[in-house]
Scaffold this motif. Structure first.
Motif, PDB file in Angstrom:
ATOM      1  N   LYS A  32       0.852  -1.187   0.000  1.00 18.44           N
ATOM      2  CA  LYS A  32       0.000   0.000   0.000  1.00 18.44           C
ATOM      3  C   LYS A  32       0.888   1.238   0.000  1.00 18.44           C
ATOM      4  CE  LYS A  32      -3.639  -2.414   2.411  1.00 18.44           C
ATOM      5  NZ  LYS A  32      -4.515  -2.474   3.572  1.00 18.44           N
ATOM      6  N   PHE A  33       0.478   2.231  -0.794  1.00 17.53           N
ATOM      7  CA  PHE A  33       1.244   3.473  -0.846  1.00 17.53           C
ATOM      8  C   PHE A  33       0.368   4.596  -1.382  1.00 17.53           C
ATOM      9  CE2 PHE A  33       1.733   1.474  -4.930  1.00 17.53           C
ATOM     10  CZ  PHE A  33       1.822   2.499  -5.861  1.00 17.53           C
ATOM     11  N   ASP A  34       0.817   5.820  -1.150  1.00 15.54           N
ATOM     12  CA  ASP A  34       0.126   7.004  -1.653  1.00 15.54           C
ATOM     13  C   ASP A  34       0.857   7.511  -2.889  1.00 15.54           C
ATOM     14  OD1 ASP A  34      -1.829   7.078   0.360  1.00 15.54           O
ATOM     15  OD2 ASP A  34      -0.427   8.055   1.724  1.00 15.54           O
ATOM     16  N   TYR A  35       0.066   7.991  -3.840  1.00 13.02           N
ATOM     17  CA  TYR A  35       0.612   8.570  -5.069  1.00 13.02           C
ATOM     18  C   TYR A  35      -0.313   9.696  -5.498  1.00 13.02           C
ATOM     19  CZ  TYR A  35       2.413   9.002  -9.808  1.00 13.02           C
ATOM     20  OH  TYR A  35       2.964   9.484 -10.974  1.00 13.02           O
ATOM     21  N   LYS A  36       0.238  10.892  -5.554  1.00 14.54           N
ATOM     22  CA  LYS A  36      -0.561  12.088  -5.856  1.00 14.54           C
ATOM     23  C   LYS A  36      -1.740  12.148  -4.893  1.00 14.54           C
ATOM     24  CE  LYS A  36       1.027  12.547 -10.570  1.00 14.54           C
ATOM     25  NZ  LYS A  36       0.692  12.757 -11.960  1.00 14.54           N
ATOM     26  N   GLU A  37      -2.960  12.325  -5.388  1.00 13.00           N
ATOM     27  CA  GLU A  37      -4.113  12.399  -4.491  1.00 13.00           C
ATOM     28  C   GLU A  37      -4.770  11.043  -4.262  1.00 13.00           C
ATOM     29  OE1 GLU A  37      -6.005  13.382  -8.579  1.00 13.00           O
ATOM     30  OE2 GLU A  37      -4.065  13.676  -7.638  1.00 13.00           O
ATOM     31  N   PHE A  38      -4.082   9.976  -4.619  1.00 14.71           N
ATOM     32  CA  PHE A  38      -4.634   8.627  -4.534  1.00 14.71           C
ATOM     33  C   PHE A  38      -3.932   7.788  -3.462  1.00 14.71           C
ATOM     34  CE2 PHE A  38      -5.122  10.034  -8.933  1.00 14.71           C
ATOM     35  CZ  PHE A  38      -6.484   9.856  -9.121  1.00 14.71           C
ATOM     36  N   ALA A  78     -11.735   7.399   2.362  1.00 12.32           N
ATOM     37  CA  ALA A  78     -11.278   7.027   1.026  1.00 12.32           C
ATOM     38  C   ALA A  78     -12.412   6.337   0.278  1.00 12.32           C
ATOM     39  CB  ALA A  78     -10.072   6.116   1.108  1.00 12.32           C
ATOM     40  N   VAL A  79     -12.528   6.661  -0.995  1.00 11.98           N
ATOM     41  CA  VAL A  79     -13.541   6.060  -1.857  1.00 11.98           C
ATOM     42  C   VAL A  79     -12.825   5.343  -2.991  1.00 11.98           C
ATOM     43  CG1 VAL A  79     -15.456   6.558  -3.419  1.00 11.98           C
ATOM     44  CG2 VAL A  79     -15.212   7.869  -1.309  1.00 11.98           C
ATOM     45  N   GLU A  80     -13.168   4.066  -3.187  1.00  9.07           N
ATOM     46  CA  GLU A  80     -12.548   3.305  -4.278  1.00  9.07           C
ATOM     47  C   GLU A  80     -13.005   3.884  -5.606  1.00  9.07           C
ATOM     48  OE1 GLU A  80     -12.494  -1.193  -6.112  1.00  9.07           O
ATOM     49  OE2 GLU A  80     -12.878  -0.964  -3.976  1.00  9.07           O
ATOM     50  N   VAL A  81     -12.041   4.156  -6.490  1.00 10.28           N
ATOM     51  CA  VAL A  81     -12.379   4.713  -7.793  1.00 10.28           C
ATOM     52  C   VAL A  81     -12.054   3.770  -8.944  1.00 10.28           C
ATOM     53  CG1 VAL A  81     -12.250   7.131  -7.094  1.00 10.28           C
ATOM     54  CG2 VAL A  81     -10.199   5.987  -7.910  1.00 10.28           C
ATOM     55  N   ILE A  99      -7.478   1.374  -6.397  1.00  9.87           N
ATOM     56  CA  ILE A  99      -7.103   2.776  -6.286  1.00  9.87           C
ATOM     57  C   ILE A  99      -8.225   3.520  -5.576  1.00  9.87           C
ATOM     58  CG2 ILE A  99      -6.502   4.870  -7.549  1.00  9.87           C
ATOM     59  CD1 ILE A  99      -5.513   3.019  -9.819  1.00  9.87           C
ATOM     60  N   TYR A 100      -7.838   4.280  -4.566  1.00 13.08           N
ATOM     61  CA  TYR A 100      -8.787   5.051  -3.763  1.00 13.08           C
ATOM     62  C   TYR A 100      -8.457   6.528  -3.875  1.00 13.08           C
ATOM     63  CZ  TYR A 100      -9.484   0.501  -1.511  1.00 13.08           C
ATOM     64  OH  TYR A 100      -9.740  -0.820  -1.277  1.00 13.08           O
TER      65      TYR A 100
END
Length: 72
Positions: free
Chosen positions: A2-8, A37-40, A27-28
């Motif tokens: 799990k990791f963050d990337y930009k606004e995701f 967080a909302v899954e997109v 991707i959330y």
């Protein structure tokens, strides 16, 4: 992984099925000020790999490309 990337926020955890590792990613996007967080996007299976490291790398690559194409 799990990791963050930009606004995701990305979950690139592979599925382990009998010695095969299937690359997949969820991707959330943080949708509110309180950080919910909302899954997109869900990738589905992106192929099978002989190691979890290979599956994670493939899922991360796919997720980053998707975020670059669909981010703000």
């Amino acid at each position: 992984m799990k990791f963050d990337y930009k606004e995701f926020h990305i979950d690139a955890s592979p599925l382990d099925e009998g010695g095969h590792y299937y690359a997949r990613a969820k991707i959330y996007r943080r949708a509110s000020a309180d950080g919910d967080a909302v899954e997109v996007k869900y990738s589905g299976d992106l192929g099978d790999y002989p190691s979890d490291a290979g599956a994670i790398e493939a899922a991360q690559r796919w997720a980053i490309q998707w975020c670059d194409a669909h981010g703000a």
